[in-house]
Design a protein around this motif. Sequence first.
Motif, short mmCIF file in Angstrom:
data_model
loop_
_atom_site.label_atom_id
_atom_site.label_comp_id
_atom_site.label_asym_id
_atom_site.label_seq_id
_atom_site.Cartn_x
_atom_site.Cartn_y
_atom_site.Cartn_z
N GLU A 1 -26.41 -29.45 -66.18
CA GLU A 1 -26.19 -29.16 -64.77
C GLU A 1 -27.40 -29.45 -63.89
N ASP A 2 -28.55 -29.70 -64.49
CA ASP A 2 -29.77 -29.85 -63.70
C ASP A 2 -30.04 -31.29 -63.26
N SER A 3 -29.13 -32.21 -63.59
CA SER A 3 -29.37 -33.61 -63.24
C SER A 3 -28.05 -34.37 -63.14
#
Length: 221
Positions: A120-122
């Motif tokens: 979810e961070d990229s």
Amino acid sequence: MKPKIDFAFKEIMFEEAVRNGFLSAVLQLRPETIRKTVLTNTQLRKLYPEDKLGILDVRLSMNDDTEIDIEIQLSALNIWADRALFYLAKIYADQISAGEKYDVLKKCISISILDFKLLEDSEEFYSCFHLREDVRHTLYTDKMEFHVIELPKLPEELKESSSDLLLWAKFISAERKEECEMLAEKNESIKKAYEKLQVISRDKEKRMEYEAREKAIRDHE
């Protein structure tokens, strides 16, 4: 046949030139440095009856004895990282027997091709993970490496400078014949993969196996 259906993907990986081209793209190695890859047993060893069984999609051994596990997962699985780690840890541990020294242990690489978003961070479609110290980022060991390709994050359009990795990811996710043909023109190993795909598509028995696998995936969804 769609390349991302695991049956089809395994079939095209039987071609050494194809799997070498794919590994060259993912691991960012010059093709000439990959002298040989060998398909190995995809069933992980069970020491005791109560051990969990692990069956891999594609398992390779490179000329420097690096072990590689390639997995395709089409349905969303939020514990995928745990599963990939379990498989790679089993491969790593199975290299050594009683009485042997730890220097027999070779590098193990996990390549996950996912048809869902895991990280979810990229929004980048490709990520690579190593074991590093939290603050100094010093590499603890290079014996384990995790590569993650998230197909839903692929860009819509290709650029003139698109990497071989992006071309391979677009080929694996291709839904139409026209897409495969276009990508085959841009990369020699993809061309060989597409040629193999055409051959197995005309094989009646393999077509039945493929359709049964595709139906099982649809039914699961």
